[in-house]
Scaffold this motif. Structure first.
Motif, mmCIF file in Angstrom:
data_model
loop_
_atom_site.group_PDB
_atom_site.id
_atom_site.type_symbol
_atom_site.label_atom_id
_atom_site.label_comp_id
_atom_site.label_asym_id
_atom_site.label_seq_id
_atom_site.Cartn_x
_atom_site.Cartn_y
_atom_site.Cartn_z
ATOM 1 N N LEU A 97 0.823 -1.210 0.000
ATOM 2 C CA LEU A 97 0.000 0.000 0.000
ATOM 3 C C LEU A 97 0.854 1.256 0.000
ATOM 4 N N GLN A 98 1.946 1.214 0.741
ATOM 5 C CA GLN A 98 2.832 2.380 0.794
ATOM 6 C C GLN A 98 3.427 2.664 -0.578
ATOM 7 N N GLN A 99 3.812 1.633 -1.290
ATOM 8 C CA GLN A 99 4.348 1.834 -2.640
ATOM 9 C C GLN A 99 3.283 2.419 -3.569
ATOM 10 N N GLY A 100 2.041 1.953 -3.433
ATOM 11 C CA GLY A 100 0.954 2.508 -4.241
ATOM 12 C C GLY A 100 0.736 3.980 -3.955
ATOM 13 N N LEU A 101 0.789 4.354 -2.682
ATOM 14 C CA LEU A 101 0.639 5.764 -2.303
ATOM 15 C C LEU A 101 1.788 6.598 -2.861
ATOM 16 N N ILE A 102 2.990 6.097 -2.719
ATOM 17 C CA ILE A 102 4.168 6.823 -3.198
ATOM 18 C C ILE A 102 4.099 7.023 -4.707
ATOM 19 N N HIS A 103 3.773 5.975 -5.427
ATOM 20 C CA HIS A 103 3.732 6.081 -6.891
ATOM 21 C C HIS A 103 2.590 6.979 -7.364
ATOM 22 N N ARG A 104 1.541 7.108 -6.567
ATOM 23 C CA ARG A 104 0.451 8.029 -6.896
ATOM 24 C C ARG A 104 0.872 9.481 -6.687
ATOM 25 N N LEU A 105 1.671 9.727 -5.632
ATOM 26 C CA LEU A 105 2.083 11.084 -5.292
ATOM 27 C C LEU A 105 3.331 11.552 -6.029
ATOM 28 N N MET A 106 4.223 10.642 -6.361
ATOM 29 C CA MET A 106 5.515 11.014 -6.941
ATOM 30 C C MET A 106 5.397 11.896 -8.183
ATOM 31 N N PRO A 107 4.481 11.620 -9.117
ATOM 32 C CA PRO A 107 4.389 12.497 -10.299
ATOM 33 C C PRO A 107 4.009 13.935 -9.949
ATOM 34 N N LEU A 108 3.478 14.164 -8.766
ATOM 35 C CA LEU A 108 3.071 15.502 -8.358
ATOM 36 C C LEU A 108 4.167 16.241 -7.599
ATOM 37 N N SER A 109 5.296 15.583 -7.408
ATOM 38 C CA SER A 109 6.409 16.157 -6.653
ATOM 39 C C SER A 109 7.504 16.629 -7.602
ATOM 40 N N ARG A 110 7.998 17.846 -7.380
ATOM 41 C CA ARG A 110 9.088 18.364 -8.223
ATOM 42 C C ARG A 110 10.420 17.720 -7.869
ATOM 43 N N ASN A 111 10.640 17.468 -6.580
ATOM 44 C CA ASN A 111 11.896 16.866 -6.133
ATOM 45 C C ASN A 111 11.566 15.821 -5.068
ATOM 46 N N PRO A 112 11.335 14.577 -5.484
ATOM 47 C CA PRO A 112 10.859 13.544 -4.569
ATOM 48 C C PRO A 112 11.684 13.368 -3.297
ATOM 49 N N ASP A 114 12.864 15.435 -1.395
ATOM 50 C CA ASP A 114 12.560 16.464 -0.402
ATOM 51 C C ASP A 114 11.335 16.127 0.450
ATOM 52 N N HIS A 115 10.716 14.971 0.234
ATOM 53 C CA HIS A 115 9.453 14.668 0.895
ATOM 54 C C HIS A 115 9.449 13.340 1.652
ATOM 55 N N PRO A 116 10.450 13.061 2.487
ATOM 56 C CA PRO A 116 10.450 11.783 3.203
ATOM 57 C C PRO A 116 9.282 11.642 4.172
ATOM 58 N N ALA A 117 8.705 12.746 4.646
ATOM 59 C CA ALA A 117 7.564 12.669 5.558
ATOM 60 C C ALA A 117 6.330 12.104 4.860
ATOM 61 N N HIS A 118 6.319 12.092 3.532
ATOM 62 C CA HIS A 118 5.214 11.513 2.779
ATOM 63 C C HIS A 118 5.586 10.137 2.242
ATOM 64 N N GLY A 119 6.756 9.646 2.634
ATOM 65 C CA GLY A 119 7.194 8.348 2.146
ATOM 66 C C GLY A 119 7.790 8.415 0.756
ATOM 67 N N ILE A 120 7.971 9.610 0.222
ATOM 68 C CA ILE A 120 8.520 9.756 -1.126
ATOM 69 C C ILE A 120 10.030 9.936 -0.997
ATOM 70 N N THR A 121 10.762 8.994 -1.537
ATOM 71 C CA THR A 121 12.217 9.029 -1.489
ATOM 72 C C THR A 121 12.758 8.692 -2.872
ATOM 73 N N GLU A 122 14.039 8.921 -3.060
ATOM 74 C CA GLU A 122 14.635 8.641 -4.364
ATOM 75 C C GLU A 122 14.590 7.152 -4.686
ATOM 76 N N LYS A 123 14.803 6.315 -3.662
ATOM 77 C CA LYS A 123 14.794 4.862 -3.860
ATOM 78 C C LYS A 123 13.689 4.251 -3.011
ATOM 79 N N ASP A 124 12.961 3.294 -3.588
ATOM 80 C CA ASP A 124 11.896 2.622 -2.843
ATOM 81 C C ASP A 124 12.415 2.015 -1.546
ATOM 82 N N SER A 125 13.672 1.569 -1.539
ATOM 83 C CA SER A 125 14.230 0.917 -0.349
ATOM 84 C C SER A 125 14.444 1.892 0.808
ATOM 85 N N ASP A 126 14.394 3.215 0.543
ATOM 86 C CA ASP A 126 14.580 4.210 1.606
ATOM 87 C C ASP A 126 13.287 4.519 2.363
#
Length: 150
Positions: A97-112, A114-126
């Motif tokens: 579910l977390q990966q689904g949320l991240i992949h839904r939000l990532m296209p809306l982020s200019r610099n992924p 910068d948003h670790p509080a939303h679970g958006i990181t450069e690498k899925d493993s982070d």
């Protein structure tokens, strides 16, 4: 003209939007806050760091969720959901579910990164290494939709 959205229109609005507002009530206090979400049929999925919202939903799992699309004050759509909060504890379900949320939000982020509080990181493993996120779902028990058009 005011009207009601049908089931197809309700689901379309829920799939198109990524941010809504969740309201919770516990110990005589009501709290409403914007959240990012993914719609999945009979559930909404979200994630959050530990805080007031999570504490209140754990205390009283009955929640109300609202999402809207406002073009003008006389041209809008809105959906209201009554549901039940459920924290995801199963590790594999949580990760999926977390990966689904991240992949839904990532296209809306200019610099992924910068948003670790939303679970958006450069690498899925982070995910989850900087901020521990609670993944939850809201079981949709009742929903309705309204609109206004000029």
């Amino acid at each position: 003209m005011l009207g009601e959205l049908d089931q197809t229109q309700i689901e379309q609005l829920l799939r198109e939007q990524v941010t809504g507002r969740i309201a919770c009530h516990a110990e005589g206090s009501t709290y409403i806050v914007p959240v990012n979400y993914v719609f999945g049929g009979s559930y909404l999925y979200g994630q959050s760091a530990e805080g007031q919202k999570i504490r209140m939903m754990r205390n009283n799992p009955s929640v109300c969720f609202e999402v809207d699309e406002i073009r003008t004050i006389f041209d809008w759509k809105s959906v209201i959901i009554q549901g039940r909060f459920e924290e995801i504890i199963d590790v594999s379900e949580k990760e999926q579910l977390q990966q689904g949320l991240i992949h839904r939000l990532m296209p809306l982020s200019r610099n992924p990164s910068d948003h670790p509080a939303h679970g958006i990181t450069e690498k899925d493993s982070d995910v989850g290494t900087k901020v521990q996120l609670i993944v939850y779902k809201v079981h949709i028990e009742q929903l309705s939709g309204r609109f206004e058009r000029p």
